[in-house]
Every structure is written in structure tokens, then in C-alpha cells.
Design an enzyme around this catalytic site. Sequence first.
Site, PDB file in Angstrom:
ATOM      1  N   CYS A   1      91.891  54.661  45.296  1.00 36.40           N
ATOM      2  CA  CYS A   1      92.386  55.370  44.127  1.00 36.40           C
ATOM      3  C   CYS A   1      91.500  55.095  42.912  1.00 36.40           C
ATOM      4  O   CYS A   1      90.400  55.633  42.837  1.00 36.40           O
ATOM      5  CB  CYS A   1      93.854  55.036  43.880  1.00 36.40           C
TER       6      CYS A   1
ATOM      7  N   HIS B   1      95.997  56.231  48.657  1.00 32.63           N
ATOM      8  CA  HIS B   1      96.158  54.803  48.945  1.00 32.63           C
ATOM      9  C   HIS B   1      96.332  54.580  50.451  1.00 32.63           C
ATOM     10  O   HIS B   1      97.461  54.579  50.939  1.00 32.63           O
ATOM     11  CB  HIS B   1      97.382  54.255  48.228  1.00 32.63           C
TER      12      HIS B   1
ATOM     13  N   GLU C   1      96.196  51.978  52.097  1.00 37.40           N
ATOM     14  CA  GLU C   1      96.873  50.711  52.420  1.00 37.40           C
ATOM     15  C   GLU C   1      98.350  50.893  52.761  1.00 37.40           C
ATOM     16  O   GLU C   1      98.923  50.091  53.489  1.00 37.40           O
ATOM     17  CB  GLU C   1      96.699  49.694  51.283  1.00 37.40           C
TER      18      GLU C   1
HETATM   19  N1  GLN Z   1      94.600  55.338  36.769  1.00 39.79           N
HETATM   20  C1  GLN Z   1      94.120  56.233  37.778  1.00 39.79           C
HETATM   21  C2  GLN Z   1      94.851  57.568  37.759  1.00 39.79           C
HETATM   22  O1  GLN Z   1      95.901  57.658  37.215  1.00 39.79           O
HETATM   23  C3  GLN Z   1      94.188  55.599  39.164  1.00 39.79           C
HETATM   24  C4  GLN Z   1      95.582  55.376  39.647  1.00 39.79           C
HETATM   25  C5  GLN Z   1      95.658  54.416  40.799  1.00 39.79           C
HETATM   26  O2  GLN Z   1      94.731  53.678  41.080  1.00 39.79           O
HETATM   27  N2  GLN Z   1      96.769  54.400  41.470  1.00 39.79           N
HETATM   28  O3  GLN Z   1      94.379  58.526  38.322  1.00 39.79           O
END
Ligand code: GLN
Length: 551
Positions: free
Chosen positions: A382, A508, A510
Site C-alpha cells: 500500500c 494489502h 498480508e
Molecule cells: N496513506 C496512503 C493512502 O491513503 C496509504 C494507505 C495505506 O498504506 N493503507 O492511500
Amino acid sequence: MTKYIFLTGGVVSSVGKGVTAAALGKLLKSRGFAVSIQKLDPYINVDPGTMSPYQHGEVYVLDDGAETDLDLGHYERFIDTNLSRVCNVTTGQIYSEVISQERRGDFLGGTIQVIPHITNEIKQRIGLVPRDTGAEVVLVEVGGTVGDIESLPFLEALRQMRSDVGKENTFFIHVTWLPHIGATGELKTKPTQHSVRELRSIGISPDAIIARSDYPMGEDLREKIALFCDVEPKAVIPLTTTDVLYEVPLLLEREGLGQYVLSRFGLQERRKPVWDEWEQLVAKDRTRRPSVKIALVGKYIELKDAYMSVREAVRHASLAVGVDAEILWLHSAELEKGKGWQELETADGVIVPGGFGSRGIEGKIAAARFARRNKVPYLGLCLGMQVMVIEFGRDILGSEDTNSTEFDRNTPHPVIDLMPEQRGIGNMGGTMRLGVYPCVLVPGSHAGEAYGVPQVNERHRHRFEFNNNYREVMAEHGMAFSGLSPDERLVEIAEITDHPFMVGSQFHPEFLSRPNRPHPLFKAFLQAVAERAARRNTAEAEEELSDRAAA
Ligand code: GLN
């Protein structure tokens, strides 16, 4: 008739009530029952999505986009069933529902009270679990410790449920802690007795006690707890701290907990549980494997719980690849100040996990630069993907002002930008791009090879995305967009072509890794890490040999 198992905690928090619930769920699922697990959280936030990871640890995301407590991660990893939004209830949700009913006039002028209105809403939420998931056995874990003021309405609701659905359909488990007195080398049961008394005073008598401790508990203590707490001796289940998380179901199985619960419900097991796979997993975890180091560059590293699923996904993949992965927890804000680089240089792989806000962001970008230039395997999760894009952008666009608009609104090169759907959103809770979305893979890419299938579904939690204005120029310079949304509008995976493994996903991965089914991206990353570590070890050994020959 649905069977309900209620788990409460006694004495202290953080004794692994969530893992215990998850493990018991596994015992029942492996006997052929459809199982679901629900967590009742006593805080007033509607969900943990708005809480700092320092307060709460990781926010675990479900397929349906619910932002939930990290215990739901344990549940899914152990029972291997994808849970739904109804599986995490907070005081905030209960109150906001009851208050909006009151505003609508649903209560026809009545006075709204904790009992029965709040407790009714709690019971109705518990009832949604079998309805929504088809579970025959529902485990309900109450967050916090008995004696907390804020969990009282939940406990009262559970007490009422015992008569609502029938005693034969409910089973109460109290998970407690036996402190160890160093001077005499004894385990103490007194706090457990007191905690059970506290539970009794609110009308709940436990049917079983799970006694957690750091040292093994003797038969005499089992008898003593049984006597004082009014449960059968075989319903006192010792659970000594283990170095291998996935051993917990095996330990509970050995104590006969699964069988005992079924017999109390008047149920027969539908099949014999088979434990070979989990026994092998635990055995593998205990065998010596070549060690590898992975740097995890984050800003919440003081609290490892903030990266719970990442840590578990690394564990799953390293067991599958046959290495022993040590995580080096590196603070991105420290890297920014020039500290921690020596440690980073010893790593055979770098992970930049998810995150929000600008603190430490330059440290993460620098770590990505280090990984790209030195061909160190890199996995971006992400924010880690966005960081990788920013770093690459700075290099090929020749401007260190290249950034995400999350960190610099006025950057001349907004390579990561707010998604159009996100513009104008003022409400912070539950408004990100959340939950499962399809991703089409490019065959032959690192990601495509890792998955070995044309399309996957992955879980998301973000507001920002890759800015398509930069797709062409980045592709020309060696960044591949190896995973896209089916309409090709959103970049889901980016990778560096001229690199052993530098892959970042906007989702994600994970959250979908399971102990016996490591996530393909983590597995491919770990393979690259293992290869690099092996090469490095041979190079070091050769160097030593030639040094010795010279001497
Ligand atoms: N801050 C980033 C976004 O909002 C990444 C979010 C995250 O890593 N879950 O896109």
C-alpha cells in the site's frame, strides 16, 4: 439451534484471548462444524479505522471492507474462513444505532436505557452472525477484562442470552492468568478466583477456565481452580505460553477442550480432526533453518502489533520457503535522521508497510532508493508501493520534489494523487477505498509469475492511488504495471523490471496470508530474499577462505 461460546478475560489483558478463541474455533471447525467468531469491543469509536495504530495496533480489513480489530486477523488465520462486517461490534456502533432509532421516533416516547435497549441491540448483533455467516457454532469474544466498567453492558447481554437461547446452547469460557512468584517458584490461582467471583457477581458462571501462564501448571492447581471456581477439573485447561503461535490449537486439543465443549452441547463430532498439517507447521517452525534478515521500515515500530498481519505473513512465507526470517524493525523517522542505516545494510530484503501521514516518509523513500539501487528485494504494501513510485519518479523525472499529494499538496509531480472518488470527502470514518477488488495480472511479470493465475481479489484500504499521467513515462524507464483493475483505470501492482524483486501492491496482501497457504507475493519475496542471503553467505565464506589462504 445455534450454539454460542462466550469468552471473557480475567485478571489482566493481553494474555491471548483472541488467539485462544481462534484456536478453539479451529478445534470445532476441524470436527466438521461451521464456525464463526465475533469480537465485541467496548470502546466508543464506531470502528478502529480512525484510531492510531499506537492505540490499537493494526486495523484488520475484511473482504466486505469492514475495518476491524486485529483479533479478526487471528480468527481468519486459524479458522481459515473469511469473516464479515457483523463479526466486529463496538460500543460506538451499538449506541449510534440505538440513538438513531430514538431520533426516528422508533421507541414511541419511551425512556431509552442501557437495559433493555442497549443490551437488546447487542443481542441482536450477536444473532446476526449465524444469520449472516451460516455458522452453527458462534464464538463471541468480549474485549477487555471482567471488572471494566465499559464492558458491563456486553456481559449483561451475554448473561441474558443464556436464558434467551437456553443453557444447553451456551458455553462460557473465562480466560485468566496465573502469575508466577519468582521467590517461591509458584503459580498463583488467587487472582483467577477473584476474577471468577467478579464474573459471578454479574450473574455469569463460567463452564470452563483457560488458565494462561508462563510456566506449566501442576495437577494440584487444576484441582484447586476447579474446586474454587465450580467447574469440572477437565474444564480447567492449562495453556502455557508457547514460542510458536500455531501450536495453541494443538495444546488445547491435547487438553480435550474441543471434545469437552461438544459434549456439553450434546453434540457428536462429525469427523475426526486431522492435525498433520498444523503439526508439521509447528515442527518446521522449531527446526533450524538458514536465517535471513528483513528490514521492516515503518513509523509505528515501537508497537509491533501495528504490523501483526505483515509479521504473520512473513512467518507463513518463511516456513514455506524454509528460512528463518528475522525482522529488523527500523524506524523511518530515524533513517531520515541518518540513523539505522548500518542495520538496513545487513538486510537481505526490505518491506515498507502501509501507513498514513508524512512523518518518516522521507526515510521510507530513502529505504526504497537503497533497495532499488542495491538490488535488494523489496516488497511495498500500500503506502510501500506509493513510496516506491515516488522514489522512482524522483529518479527518472530528475526532481526531488516528486511526491504524493498526501505529503506535498503542491508537488510539481504528483505521481500519487487522491482518487477522484475521494475528493470532497469530509468524513474520515469508513470512507477509504476499502475491501476486496479484482486485480488482473500481467503474465511473465514478477507478480504474474508469483500468483500463477490471470486474476486475483485483494483487500484494500487507501485514499490515494497511482497517477495515470505518469504511466507512460515510468513504463519507458523500467517500471512495469503488472496488476491493474479490470477496467485498467487503477494501478494495483507496480514493479521494477531490472531488479531481482521490487514489487509494490496498492492492496494489502498480508490480510490474505494463511499459515498453510502463504501469500504468493510474500512467498516470492521471501524466495528472492533467501537467494540473496545464500549468495551473500557463499561470498562471505569464499572471502574468509581466501583470507585464510593468504594468511
Ligand atoms: N496513506 C496512503 C493512502 O491513503 C496509504 C494507505 C495505506 O498504506 N493503507 O492511500
